[in-house]
Design an enzyme around this catalytic site. Sequence first.
Site, PDB file in Angstrom:
ATOM      1  N   HIS A 267      39.136  -2.366 -26.969  1.00 38.26           N
ATOM      2  CA  HIS A 267      38.058  -3.255 -27.414  1.00 38.26           C
ATOM      3  C   HIS A 267      36.826  -3.082 -26.518  1.00 38.26           C
ATOM      4  CE1 HIS A 267      36.667  -7.102 -29.344  1.00 38.26           C
ATOM      5  NE2 HIS A 267      35.920  -7.116 -28.244  1.00 38.26           N
ATOM      6  N   GLU A 268      37.031  -3.110 -25.202  1.00 34.53           N
ATOM      7  CA  GLU A 268      35.902  -2.978 -24.281  1.00 34.53           C
ATOM      8  C   GLU A 268      35.282  -1.585 -24.361  1.00 34.53           C
ATOM      9  OE1 GLU A 268      34.658  -5.521 -23.115  1.00 34.53           O
ATOM     10  OE2 GLU A 268      36.336  -6.891 -23.367  1.00 34.53           O
TER      11      GLU A 268
ATOM     12  N   HIS B 153      32.819  -1.498 -27.141  1.00 30.78           N
ATOM     13  CA  HIS B 153      31.497  -2.025 -26.782  1.00 30.78           C
ATOM     14  C   HIS B 153      30.675  -0.970 -26.053  1.00 30.78           C
ATOM     15  CE1 HIS B 153      32.186  -5.987 -28.247  1.00 30.78           C
ATOM     16  NE2 HIS B 153      33.043  -6.354 -27.311  1.00 30.78           N
TER      17      HIS B 153
ATOM     18  N   ASP C 107      31.451  -6.982 -31.848  1.00 30.72           N
ATOM     19  CA  ASP C 107      32.614  -7.718 -32.343  1.00 30.72           C
ATOM     20  C   ASP C 107      32.497  -7.885 -33.850  1.00 30.72           C
ATOM     21  OD1 ASP C 107      33.753  -8.158 -29.820  1.00 30.72           O
ATOM     22  OD2 ASP C 107      32.460  -9.885 -29.470  1.00 30.72           O
TER      23      ASP C 107
END
Length: 470
Positions: A352-353, A356, A362
């Site tokens: 997830h990070e 980014h 998101d």
Amino acid sequence: MLRGISQLPAVATMSWVLLPVLWLIVQTQAIAIKQTPELTLHEIVCPKKLHILHKREIKNNQTEKHGKEERYEPEVQYQMILNGEEIILSLQKTKHLLGPDYTETLYSPRGEEITTKPENMEHCYYKGNILNEKNSVASISTCDGLRGYFTHHHQRYQIKPLKSTDEKEHAVFTSNQEEQDPANHTCGVKSTDGKQGPIRISRSLKSPEKEDFLRAQKYIDLYLVLDNAFYKNYNENLTLIRSFVFDVMNLLNVIYNTIDVQVALVGMEIWSDGDKIKVVPSASTTFDNFLRWHSSNLGKKIHDHAQLLSGISFNNRRVGLAASNSLCSPSSVAVIEAKKKNNVALVGVMSHELGHVLGMPDVPFNTKCPSGSCVMNQYLSSKFPKDFSTSCRAHFERYLLSQKPKCLLQAPIPTNIMTTPVCGNHLLEVGEDCDCGSPKECTNLCCEALTCKLKPGTDCGGDAPNHTTE
């Protein structure tokens, strides 16, 4: 008759002697099949390895690599009976799991840095799926039996060997974890300097050059730093840590291969003698501290992105923080909460990070992905997040076309065979801060085209907004 009668006590005695032995065997089996609150024993299976005829085998009847016999084959298949159904795990050896110059750094009790390049690091990690089951995934280690994760008919399983071999009994577990309450796992965005505006793209999106850039295989060199709490959580056992981290890296590649990105671990640093920064429950403070440390230690290892895995819990249910749109820059870092020894949960946060960092935002909790759980979901889920949503793929494409992070196109190669850097060839090479082409081509205000160094006085790093995952 007398002989027969006289034998009865002997048989009875033998039975009583055997009972403790049998009980010991049962107890040993029970100890090997250790259940946890998250995992329940499903059944015992006996995998059977199927023979696959490889092209290299046809050619010379052996698998070789640089003249040496390769211990782990490039492709393997295992047949087993699960739920009364025959399934075949079809696995391919993960490419670029480790960089060719992979190093491990620890510290002596006196604080001396000890960096080694482990020998014989041929790995045994595979990814794949259940044969003829389109949406299934598998991430398996074959080092000492089959150990890892796979899905079958939308059910998640973990497999572990009862003996150190791949064709004896294995325990298969199912996950008991329920979906997390969205209210307890939110995700926010924090901008540190606010200098980076929205991504803009030129109108000629589909030029041949840009199409080539989008189609090219992409690589990320990842550097992992493990804090002292993480080290102690694994009883200061490097073998256990290495096994866990490699499992996580294999899962990370299962996810990022879906968008044609290979993630290679080029280095692992363990703060074995104590933390090099102040690691505190505030994820934001820890992030700032790690960013400063990272900026002053860039020469340690050539890499594209670095993550700090912390063995402490962050405040306010936050589990991660990363600099957005930052790949290939000095600010390309993230901090991750890694207190629980759960590789699936950890890779969910790490992926997830990293999303980014690659320009992905998101997505709403109700966004649908083929596997049922999206990598960039604003709320964390216990499901393995295999997929990126359509909108995230679009943002990734826009990030690639607007930023053109050249380090993404560099496959991991040993430094001892790297060619001499050529300034002006649009490729970010060893010793270069940037490469924007010739002075006539260069449009990067931060880059000096003649030297491929950042211009003095420019503030081109460290200004990316941060994404925090809670």
